[in-house]
Design a protein around this motif. Structure first.
Motif, short mmCIF file in Angstrom:
data_model
loop_
_atom_site.label_atom_id
_atom_site.label_comp_id
_atom_site.label_asym_id
_atom_site.label_seq_id
_atom_site.Cartn_x
_atom_site.Cartn_y
_atom_site.Cartn_z
N ARG A 114 0.83 -1.20 0.00
CA ARG A 114 0.00 0.00 0.00
C ARG A 114 0.87 1.26 0.00
O ARG A 114 0.62 2.20 -0.78
N LEU A 115 1.91 1.28 0.84
CA LEU A 115 2.77 2.45 0.90
C LEU A 115 3.60 2.60 -0.37
O LEU A 115 3.82 3.72 -0.86
N HIS A 116 4.08 1.47 -0.91
CA HIS A 116 4.83 1.56 -2.17
C HIS A 116 3.96 2.17 -3.26
O HIS A 116 4.39 3.09 -3.98
N ARG A 117 2.75 1.65 -3.43
CA ARG A 117 1.88 2.14 -4.49
C ARG A 117 1.53 3.62 -4.29
O ARG A 117 1.56 4.42 -5.23
N SER A 118 1.20 3.97 -3.06
CA SER A 118 0.82 5.34 -2.78
C SER A 118 1.97 6.30 -3.08
O SER A 118 1.79 7.34 -3.73
N GLU A 119 3.16 5.96 -2.63
CA GLU A 119 4.31 6.82 -2.84
C GLU A 119 4.67 6.92 -4.32
O GLU A 119 5.01 8.01 -4.82
N LEU A 120 4.61 5.80 -5.04
CA LEU A 120 4.91 5.83 -6.46
C LEU A 120 3.91 6.71 -7.22
O LEU A 120 4.29 7.45 -8.13
N HIS A 121 2.63 6.64 -6.84
CA HIS A 121 1.63 7.49 -7.49
C HIS A 121 1.92 8.98 -7.20
O HIS A 121 1.74 9.83 -8.08
N ALA A 122 2.36 9.28 -5.98
CA ALA A 122 2.71 10.67 -5.67
C ALA A 122 3.90 11.12 -6.50
O ALA A 122 3.90 12.21 -7.08
N LEU A 123 4.92 10.28 -6.60
CA LEU A 123 6.12 10.64 -7.35
C LEU A 123 5.84 10.73 -8.85
O LEU A 123 6.47 11.52 -9.56
N ALA A 124 4.90 9.90 -9.33
CA ALA A 124 4.58 9.90 -10.76
C ALA A 124 4.00 11.23 -11.22
O ALA A 124 4.00 11.53 -12.42
N ALA A 125 3.49 12.03 -10.28
CA ALA A 125 2.89 13.32 -10.63
C ALA A 125 3.93 14.43 -10.73
O ALA A 125 3.58 15.56 -11.07
N LEU A 126 5.20 14.12 -10.44
CA LEU A 126 6.21 15.17 -10.30
C LEU A 126 7.18 15.21 -11.47
O LEU A 126 7.62 14.16 -11.96
N PRO A 127 7.59 16.40 -11.90
CA PRO A 127 8.58 16.50 -12.97
C PRO A 127 10.01 16.29 -12.50
O PRO A 127 10.90 16.04 -13.31
N ARG A 128 10.23 16.42 -11.19
CA ARG A 128 11.58 16.25 -10.64
C ARG A 128 11.51 15.43 -9.37
O ARG A 128 10.63 15.64 -8.53
N ILE A 129 12.48 14.54 -9.21
CA ILE A 129 12.62 13.74 -7.99
C ILE A 129 14.09 13.78 -7.59
O ILE A 129 14.97 13.56 -8.42
#
Length: 643
Positions: A114-129
């Protein structure tokens, strides 16, 4: 004029843990470079965000003016991807990830996923990591592939710096050895394993001082119980959290750092110990395998009490080993970067223009991996065979160039379908993708069963003066053409004509996509047509190779080759992503997200309407109601024989 930045963190920004200290040092370094920085601490519970946390992040982002640069620490955003996504078009967002939330020790499989998926979805919205170690960058790429959640943003590795520090004195003859552990009291840090290991050492010749806040009450009680159970009260002390002066005094009194962590995203205390010339006894958990230089300490497997006890016993008993490790630590001390350098690298990561990575034109490894199987099934075998027949008349060995090779999928498809021997040059601007591509293609064989030869070249695709490109018999590319301009096409055609080269261009998008029902029939919807027009307009922006032609590029390329007398063969190669097909759903969801992101960027005033469309279409795909057809075409252009 100063550059402005807001940094958003979970809870009190003054907390003394590795992640918060990293954030604080970066802020100090950026301010010294003239940045105007606001640090915002959020109320509420994290990482399992409660209602207070959700509202706090929403309020913090809403308070930022349009276009503001905002860095969100991973702990603050990982469980709130929808809040982050709601501001991604209005703000210049960057995610700062110390280590994946789902990798925390003690999580059950369901919570971890659950945490992996949630965090990946948050990061997927960003132009920079931004990540703080090469290990975390690799780990993030693996997770994105495992969960089929592609990350379109540029990932920058900015490792921690370290403050200059005086060298800690070496132990004097007969002096008890002082072991220092600097880590919060949480299960991941492994102080319970450390106490069990220390219990097996001969008493009297050592003592261990542990500094770090009690972040987990039950675990702290367990560690204290183990100290009392093994009668170590006179040898092991839990000092709790302390200020920087107290910690510096502890470093000056210590003879080695011990960090028994199960997992670290970097392990800043390791470099802090090395800055003091202290040897380090630690584990190989997470990034620690990379963080501790060879010869500067001892490493054991995480959680292995026996190995840790043996390492501690060797260190305490062997003076020559202690001397050698101290010399290794002092040598490593000379190579450490400071926080000023880390701050400059952080600033570059924030100000570099991110690549345009909308669906259909993105180069992130996770996106390329997600589409590879569908690409392979869609491509024209006929055109590949014709290319092979033409090559077999040209020479005894074949030189081929793959432009924009990504992770090597094009070569993986073509090598076994073309005659050999083959010598490939893989060209891309992304060094990380080139490294992956080279590893993937080195074992490939040609149509005659011979191993191919492949090298890589990091270069801009705007250049046609590359020696490898001039000597090629066949130039190839896949899923590239929509990014280029008419001028780029004219230059490519002129180059091929001048060198009598063939060109095989696969999977060029036509700019047509539509949703289909379970019977593969097109679904007519005015909202789809509206988003498609926005997407087409966005496609024609400059992607680094001039004003992009988008879906018009294939026809332009065919016309240009026909005009110079080349033989041109074409084939329809659409993606057919079936409704209700589980293997296709991650790719369809990524396409919808990419189309919506492109549409929002082109028409920001219509963001709410686009969001509604995105949600509805995602739900229809997830329920198995709709599939997607995406138009592609392949093209083979060959010089006609003279006469």
């Amino acid at each position: 004029m100063n550059q402005r930045l807001s940094l958003i963190v979970a809870g009190d920004p003054a907390q003394r843990t590795g992640g918060y200290l990293y954030d604080a040092q970066i802020v100090t370094a950026l301010r010294a470079q003239g940045w105007d920085i606001e640090v915002v601490g959020l109320d509420g519970a994290f990482p399992d965000a409660d209602a207070t946390a959700r509202q706090a992040l929403e309020n913090a982002l809403a308070a930022q003016p349009d276009g503001a640069a905002v860095v969100i620490d991973g702990l603050a955003m990982g469980a709130l991807p929808d809040v982050v996504a709601g501001h991604r078009e209005r703000l210049a967002l960057t995610g700062l990830l110390h280590h994946p939330l789902g990798d925390e020790l003690g999580l059950g499989a369901a919570d971890q996923q659950r945490l992996h998926r949630s965090e990946l979805h948050a990061l997927a919205a960003l132009p920079r990591i931004i990540v703080t170690s090469r290990f975390t960058a690799r780990r993030l790429s693996v997770l994105a592939d495992d969960y089929a959640i592609p990350l379109g943003g540029r990932i920058s590795v900015i490792e921690p710096g370290v403050a200059k520090a005086p060298v800690s004195p070496a132990p004097q003859a007969g002096e008890p050895l002082r072991l220092l552990c600097v880590a919060t009291l949480t299960p991941r840090k492994g102080q319970d394993v450390l106490v069990e290991a220390l219990a097996g050492l001969e008493a009297g010749g050592w003592r261990c001082d542990c500094y770090g806040g009690a972040r987990d009450a039950a675990f702290t009680l367990r560690v204290q119980y183990l100290i009392e159970y093994h009668d170590l009260e006179d040898s092991v002390t839990l000092h709790g959290e302390c200020d920087s002066d107290t910690l510096e005094t502890a470093y000056q009194r210590a003879h080695a750092l011990v960090l028994p962590s199960w997992y670290e995203g970097y392990g800043m205390v390791v470099t802090e110990a090395l800055a003091h010339g202290l040897p380090v006894i630690t584990t190989t958990g997470g990034a620690l395998r990379d963080t501790l230089p060879k010869g500067a300490g001892l490493s054991v497997e995480p959680g292995d009490m026996g190995q840790l006890q043996e390492a501690l016993a060797r260190f305490c008993a062997d003076a020559d080993l202690r001397t050698a490790l101290r010399e290794g630590a002092l040598k490593a001390r000379q190579t450490l970067n400071d926080w000023h350098a880390a701050g400059k690298a952080f600033a570059r990561a924030l100000t570099d223009r991110p690549a345009t990575l909308a669906a259909g034109s993105q180069f992130a490894a996770s996106w390329l991996s997600l589409r590879e199987a569908v690409d392979r099934a869609s491509r024209s075998q006929r055109l590949a065979s014709l290319a092979g027949e033409w090559l077999s008349t040209r020479a005894d060995a074949y030189r081929l160039v793959d432009l924009g090779c990504g992770r090597g999928s094009n070569v993986n498809y073509l090598a076994s379908r073309l005659p050999g021997p083959q010598a490939w040059t893989l060209v891309d601007h992304d060094a990380a993708l080139l490294k992956e591509a080279r590893a993937r293609v080195m074992t490939l064989r040609d149509a005659r069963g011979h191993t191919i030869v492949a090298d890589t070249l990091a270069a801009s695709l705007a250049r046609f003066d590359l020696p490898a490109l001039a000597s090629a018999h066949l130039v190839t590319a896949s899923a590239l053409l929509d990014l280029v301009s008419q001028a780029w096409i004219d230059a490519l055609v002129a180059h091929c004509v001048a060198h009598r080269q063939g060109l095989l261009m696969a999977l060029s998008v036509t700019g047509e996509w539509r949703f289909i029902d379970r019977q593969h029939q097109p679904v007519e919807d005015p909202e789809d047509a509206w988003v498609l027009e926005l997407f087409r307009a966005h496609q024609q922006r400059d992607k680094g190779l001039g004003d992009a032609l988008g879906g018009r590029a294939h026809a332009a390329l065919a016309a240009a080759f026909s005009a110079v007398g080349y033989r041109v063969e074409e084939a329809e190669t659409p993606w057919q992503l079936a409704a209700g097909e589980p293997d296709h759903q991650p790719l369809m969801a990524s396409l919808i997200d990419g189309w919506a992101a492109a549409a929002r960027e082109h028409a920001p005033d219509a963001a709410g309407r686009i969001d509604d469309w995105q949600i509805q279409r995602r739900q229809a795909v997830a329920s198995g109601e709709l599939g997607i057809r995406v138009g592609h075409r392949d093209l083979l252009a060959l010089p006609r024989e003279a006469g």
